[in-house]
Design an enzyme around this catalytic site. Structure first.
Site, short mmCIF file in Angstrom:
data_model
loop_
_atom_site.label_atom_id
_atom_site.label_comp_id
_atom_site.label_asym_id
_atom_site.label_seq_id
_atom_site.Cartn_x
_atom_site.Cartn_y
_atom_site.Cartn_z
N ASP A 59 3.53 2.94 -8.92
CA ASP A 59 3.21 2.65 -10.32
C ASP A 59 1.97 1.77 -10.43
O ASP A 59 1.77 0.88 -9.61
CB ASP A 59 4.41 1.96 -10.98
CG ASP A 59 4.30 1.91 -12.49
OD1 ASP A 59 3.63 2.78 -13.07
OD2 ASP A 59 4.89 1.00 -13.09
N HIS A 76 -5.74 7.45 -10.15
CA HIS A 76 -4.89 8.38 -9.39
C HIS A 76 -5.53 8.72 -8.04
O HIS A 76 -4.82 8.87 -7.04
CB HIS A 76 -4.65 9.64 -10.21
CG HIS A 76 -3.84 9.40 -11.45
ND1 HIS A 76 -2.69 8.63 -11.46
CD2 HIS A 76 -4.02 9.82 -12.74
CE1 HIS A 76 -2.20 8.58 -12.69
NE2 HIS A 76 -2.98 9.29 -13.48
N LEU A 170 8.13 11.88 11.07
CA LEU A 170 8.32 11.24 9.77
C LEU A 170 8.65 12.33 8.77
O LEU A 170 7.99 13.36 8.72
CB LEU A 170 7.04 10.50 9.33
CG LEU A 170 7.06 9.94 7.90
CD1 LEU A 170 8.04 8.77 7.80
CD2 LEU A 170 5.66 9.50 7.46
#
Length: 287
Positions: A59, A76, A170
Site C-alpha cells: 500500500d 506503481h 520460493l
C-alpha cells in the site's frame, strides 16, 4: 459463513469411495523456513525461526507518487521495483512463500486509466519475470477473480504458472482482483455444491476441508502454504482490507508507516525481527 446443515438422517451413508480423502497437513503451518545459506542471512535473523510464509499488503504507491508531484503510474512502477527486491530477499533469506496483495476486488472502482495501466503492468511484470523465476527456482501463482482480468493477462498468468510449476525455492503468489470475503463465499458455494451432489455430508465439513476450497489451497499441493505466519502492511494503515481473512487468523501482524515504493531491506528486516521476538502460542498457555 456457516453452511446450512440438515439432520444426518436425511443423508444416506456414502460409500467410502465417494468420500473425500482427508489430507494430514495442518491448515496453518507454523514458522520454520527451508534451509538457507547462513552467510546470506543478516546477523539479526535466525534461520530456524523465520516465517515460512510472508504476506504483504503493498500500500502507498499513489501517495508516494503524489508526494513527488507525479501521476499514480509513477508510484506503481516504483512499487514494482519494491516487490522485485522483496522477492529477491525472501528467496535469499530462506522464506518459503510470499503472497503479495497487488489489486483488490474493490480496486476496480478506481479510475479506468489507472486500472488499465495496472493490468498492463501486471502482464509485463509476469511476462518479464518468467526467465528469472525459472533460473532462481521461483514458482508463481495468481489468485483472485481472474474472470475480470483482460484475456491477455489471464493467458500470460496461466503460461507463467505452468512454466514455473516444478520450482520450489520460493512460492510467489500474486493476489489480483482478490477479495477475502469473496474467497470465503466461493469456498462455501463449492462445499454446498458437493453436498448437493451427494459427494459430501455436512457433518464431514471441518476447517481442513474448508481451507482446501480457498484459492490459496494450491489445489492439493502441500508445498503451497495456505496460511501466512507474518502479514505486513505498509503506508501506516492499520487494517487488513479484505486480504486473506480466513488464512490470517493466527498470522502475526506488522504495520509500518513506510510507503510501499520505499519498502526495502531495512524495513523487511525490521518486520522479520519483530516476528522472531514474538511468542506464538496459538491459544495455548505455557506453564
Amino acid at each position: 459463513m456457516p453452511l446450512s446443515q440438515s439432520p444426518a438422517a436425511t443423508h444416506p451413508q456414502l460409500p467410502t469411495s465417494s468420500r473425500r480423502t482427508r489430507r494430514t497437513r495442518p491448515t496453518c503451518p507454523r514458522a520454520g523456513a527451508a534451509p538457507a545459506a547462513e552467510s546470506l542471512l543478516p546477523r539479526e535473523l535466525r534461520a530456524e525461526s523465520l516465517p515460512r510464509h510472508v504476506a504483504v499488503v503493498m500500500d502507498g504507491n499513489s501517495r508516494w507518487a503524489r508526494a513527488r508531484g507525479m501521476p499514480a503510474a509513477f508510484g506503481h512502477e516504483a512499487g514494482r521495483r519494491a516487490l522485485e527486491e522483496t522477492v529477491r530477499l525472501s528467496r535469499a533469506w530462506g522464506i518459503r512463500a510470499l503472497t503479495a496483495f497487488a489489486f483488490s476486488h474493490e480496486n476496480w472502482s478506481r479510475p479506468k486509466m489507472e486500472v488499465d495501466f495496472l493490468m498492463g503492468l501486471f502482464e509485463r511484470v509476469i511476462h518479464d519475470s518468467v526467465a528469472e523465476y525459472l533460473r532462481d527456482g521461483i514458482r508463481l501463482r495468481v489468485i483472485g477473480d481472474c474472470s475480470r482480468l483482460p484475456a491477455s493477462l489471464q493467458r500470460t498468468a496461466r503460461e507463467a504458472e505452468e512454466a514455473t510449476r516444478s520450482n520450489s525455492q520460493l512460492h510467489l503468489t500474486l493476489a489480483i482482483s482478490y477479495s477475502g470475503r469473496r474467497d470465503i463465499v466461493q469456498a462455501c458455494r463449492s462445499l454446498a455444491e458437493k453436498v448437493h451432489r451427494g459427494m459430501l455430508r455436512p457433518e464431514d465439513i471441518d476447517e481442513l476441508l474448508f481451507a482446501d476450497e480457498l484459492e490459496t489451497s494450491g489445489g492439493g499441493d502441500d508445498e503451497l502454504l495456505p496460511c501466512p505466519d507474518l502479514l505486513i502492511r505498509t503506508s501506516g494503515e492499520l487494517r487488513l482490507s479484505n486480504f486473506l481473512l480466513w488464512q490470517s487468523a493466527y498470522s502475526e501482524l506488522f504495520f509500518t508507516d513506510t510507503l510501499w515504493p520505499d519498502f526495502g531491506e531495512a524495513d523487511y528486516l525490521e518486520a522479520l525481527c519483530s516476528f522472531q521476538s514474538r511468542d506464538r502460542r496459538f491459544g495455548r498457555r505455557d506453564l
